[in-house]
Motif scaffolding. Structure first.
Motif, mmCIF file in Angstrom:
data_model
loop_
_atom_site.group_PDB
_atom_site.id
_atom_site.type_symbol
_atom_site.label_atom_id
_atom_site.label_comp_id
_atom_site.label_asym_id
_atom_site.label_seq_id
_atom_site.Cartn_x
_atom_site.Cartn_y
_atom_site.Cartn_z
ATOM 1 N N ALA A 10 0.832 -1.206 0.000
ATOM 2 C CA ALA A 10 0.000 0.000 0.000
ATOM 3 C C ALA A 10 0.868 1.258 0.000
ATOM 4 N N TYR A 12 4.245 3.625 -1.634
ATOM 5 C CA TYR A 12 4.483 4.286 -2.939
ATOM 6 C C TYR A 12 4.991 3.286 -3.989
ATOM 7 N N ILE A 13 6.110 2.682 -3.753
ATOM 8 C CA ILE A 13 6.693 1.809 -4.791
ATOM 9 C C ILE A 13 5.923 0.484 -4.842
ATOM 10 N N GLY A 50 -1.883 -6.184 8.286
ATOM 11 C CA GLY A 50 -1.178 -6.843 9.371
ATOM 12 C C GLY A 50 0.243 -6.346 9.435
ATOM 13 N N ASP A 51 0.914 -6.738 10.520
ATOM 14 C CA ASP A 51 2.290 -6.289 10.700
ATOM 15 C C ASP A 51 3.232 -7.460 10.438
ATOM 16 N N PHE A 73 8.823 -4.543 0.218
ATOM 17 C CA PHE A 73 8.977 -3.080 0.156
ATOM 18 C C PHE A 73 8.838 -2.455 1.538
ATOM 19 N N CYS A 77 11.557 4.561 6.184
ATOM 20 C CA CYS A 77 12.391 5.051 5.067
ATOM 21 C C CYS A 77 12.908 6.478 5.199
ATOM 22 N N TYR A 141 19.675 4.245 8.442
ATOM 23 C CA TYR A 141 18.795 3.692 7.397
ATOM 24 C C TYR A 141 19.617 2.840 6.422
HETATM 25 N N1 LIG Z 1 11.331 5.927 -2.403
HETATM 26 C C1 LIG Z 1 12.605 5.827 -2.768
HETATM 27 O O1 LIG Z 1 13.141 6.658 -3.512
HETATM 28 C C2 LIG Z 1 13.430 4.645 -2.279
HETATM 29 C C3 LIG Z 1 14.800 4.589 -2.616
HETATM 30 C C4 LIG Z 1 15.546 3.477 -2.198
HETATM 31 C C5 LIG Z 1 14.934 2.452 -1.495
HETATM 32 N N2 LIG Z 1 13.615 2.535 -1.167
HETATM 33 C C6 LIG Z 1 12.997 1.426 -0.434
HETATM 34 O O2 LIG Z 1 11.842 1.017 -1.137
HETATM 35 C C7 LIG Z 1 10.850 0.535 -0.234
HETATM 36 C C8 LIG Z 1 9.533 1.224 -0.512
HETATM 37 O O3 LIG Z 1 9.696 2.634 -0.386
HETATM 38 P P1 LIG Z 1 8.439 3.602 -0.481
HETATM 39 O O4 LIG Z 1 8.937 4.941 -0.849
HETATM 40 O O5 LIG Z 1 7.390 2.948 -1.277
HETATM 41 O O6 LIG Z 1 8.002 3.631 1.057
HETATM 42 P P2 LIG Z 1 6.512 3.735 1.673
HETATM 43 O O7 LIG Z 1 6.650 4.215 3.077
HETATM 44 O O8 LIG Z 1 5.636 4.516 0.750
HETATM 45 O O9 LIG Z 1 6.025 2.220 1.669
HETATM 46 C C9 LIG Z 1 6.366 1.309 2.675
HETATM 47 C C10 LIG Z 1 5.099 0.545 3.042
HETATM 48 O O10 LIG Z 1 5.415 -0.448 4.010
HETATM 49 C C11 LIG Z 1 4.418 -0.452 5.029
HETATM 50 N N3 LIG Z 1 5.067 -0.996 6.240
HETATM 51 C C12 LIG Z 1 6.118 -0.469 6.918
HETATM 52 N N4 LIG Z 1 6.442 -1.267 7.953
HETATM 53 C C13 LIG Z 1 5.577 -2.320 7.935
HETATM 54 C C14 LIG Z 1 5.424 -3.479 8.739
HETATM 55 N N5 LIG Z 1 6.205 -3.704 9.808
HETATM 56 N N6 LIG Z 1 4.434 -4.364 8.434
HETATM 57 C C15 LIG Z 1 3.626 -4.153 7.354
HETATM 58 N N7 LIG Z 1 3.749 -3.056 6.549
HETATM 59 C C16 LIG Z 1 4.707 -2.165 6.835
HETATM 60 C C17 LIG Z 1 3.968 0.998 5.136
HETATM 61 O O11 LIG Z 1 2.668 1.139 5.686
HETATM 62 C C18 LIG Z 1 4.026 1.443 3.674
HETATM 63 O O12 LIG Z 1 2.781 1.213 3.021
HETATM 64 C C19 LIG Z 1 11.401 0.782 1.165
HETATM 65 O O13 LIG Z 1 11.934 -0.422 1.645
HETATM 66 C C20 LIG Z 1 12.494 1.818 0.949
HETATM 67 O O14 LIG Z 1 13.502 1.692 1.910
HETATM 68 C C21 LIG Z 1 12.843 3.614 -1.539
#
Ligand SMILES: NC(=O)c1ccc[n+]([C@@H]2O[C@H](COP(=O)([O-])OP(=O)(O)OC[C@H]3O[C@@H](n4cnc5c(N)ncnc54)[C@H](O)[C@@H]3O)[C@@H](O)[C@H]2O)c1
Length: 329
Positions: A10, A12-13, A50-51, A73, A77, A141
């Protein structure tokens, strides 16, 4: 039918990858605790709330849903927050991922696609960073992601796990039809911050430093379109299914853009002036971070369809213009 569990689906990526998987005919479901993500971002796909730290629930989900691969994912972050509250990052990014890996081991699921990051490299010692660049993170991080890469290498050797770790540079842009996009709170990524400044929603856009050794003095970063990132995950899965050895790949554009170039490109796409304030350098910001993704090109057959900055920004603008308050409207 076997299922792909999109952990953090749910977010971004994850939400863009979930959409692409389903578009291509994979059976994929989201697993998210909605701590940062948005229910609407899954676009009607099954969402298990869920977690990942709840091992018994994750094992039950993996078994009941007949999961055969996990795309991971889910993480905390924010680089700055990882410095002020490292415990949260070691817990959610390292300990929770270990719990997930153990749940997978218990349920007999062995295929894993991991969201790693260029932050595992730390200060660049090469102009274009390839996968052999030293990994010396400069913030908690980055360390959490490197620790997971280490765990994956050991799990692969000892337990026959197959994994691909994808080291993203800066994910950017949105689904080209504008239905889903980036909605973080707080937002820390440059393109949404610039667009929001142009929309009059971010009056405090700051550019940190104009005295770096770059052509216009501002920092250069590598932006990669969200659907190009998502595509690489699907290719990574197929690569593993064909027996490719576990490994890491950079996902970057290879073309860096300076902060001022991004601001000018946003102004052009939006047809609006973007107000900003030039301030001093921010600690820990390297002048230039650009990825070399030739390994992903040659091994996975990955190519970028949305590579140029203007295309990335057009897609982001479509999302932000139609959703000025993100998923809330
Ligand atoms: N956005 C970037 O430019 C970027 C760059 C490098 C790496 N990343 C990595 O890509 C991944 C996704 O990034 P994003 O920007 O989509 O982040 P985001 O915060 O939009 O998405 C992360 C999702 O994980 C869920 N989440 C977090 N902890 C959880 C848990 N314990 N149990 C269940 N759900 C959980 C959150 O609710 C969220 O929906 C991350 O691992 C981030 O470190 C992102």
């Amino acid at each position: 039918m076997s299922t792909i569990l999109v952990a953090g689906g749910a977010g971004y990526i994850g939400s863009h990858c979930l959409w692409l998987l389903r578009q291509r005919g994979y059976h994929a479901i989201a697993f998210d605790n909605l701590s940062e993500g948005h229910r609407a971002a899954v676009l009607g796909a099954p969402l298990i709330e869920g977690d990942l730290a709840d091992r018994a629930f994750v094992v039950k989900t993996l078994r009941e849903q007949k999961v055969d691969a996990v795309f991971h994912f889910a993480a905390s972050c924010y680089v700055g927050e990882s410095v002020t509250d490292p415990a949260k990052y070691y817990a959610n990014n390292v300990a929770t991922t270990l719990t997930l890996l153990e749940a997978m081991r218990e349920a007999g699921v062995k295929t894993f696609i991991f969201s790693s990051t260029c932050a595992t490299y730390g200060e660049p010692v090469q102009d274009r960073m390839d996968e052999s660049h030293p990994q010396q993170p400069i913030n908690p991080y980055g360390w959490t992601k490197l620790m997971v890469e280490r765990m994956l290498a050991d799990y692969s050797r000892a337990y026959g796990f197959q994994y691909v770790a994808l080291r993203y540079f800066n994910a950017a842009g949105a689904h080209p039809d504008g239905t889903i996009g980036e909605d973080h709170d707080p937002e820390t990524h440059l393109i949404p911050l610039v667009i929001r400044a142009g929309q009059g929603l971010n009056p405090n856009l700051k550019v940190f430093g104009d005295d770096y050794p770059t052509p216009d003095g501002t920092c250069i970063r590598d932006y990669i379109h969200i659907l190009d990132l998502a595509e690489a995950h699907l290719l990574g899965l197929e690569y593993l299914r064909k027996g490719g050895p576990s490994t890491a790949f950079n996902l970057g554009n290879g073309a860096g853009y300076s902060v001022l170039e991004v601001i000018r490109a946003c102004e052009k796409v939006m047809g609006k002036k973007v107000p900003y304030q030039m301030v001093g350098r921010r600690a820990g910001d390297p002048a230039r971070l650009v990825g070399d993704a030739r390994k992903a090109h040659s091994t996975l057959g990955w190519t970028q369809r949305f590579g140029d900055l203007s295309t990335i920004i057009q897609s982001a603008w479509k999302w932000h213009e139609s959703h000025p308050r993100g998923f809330d409207g």
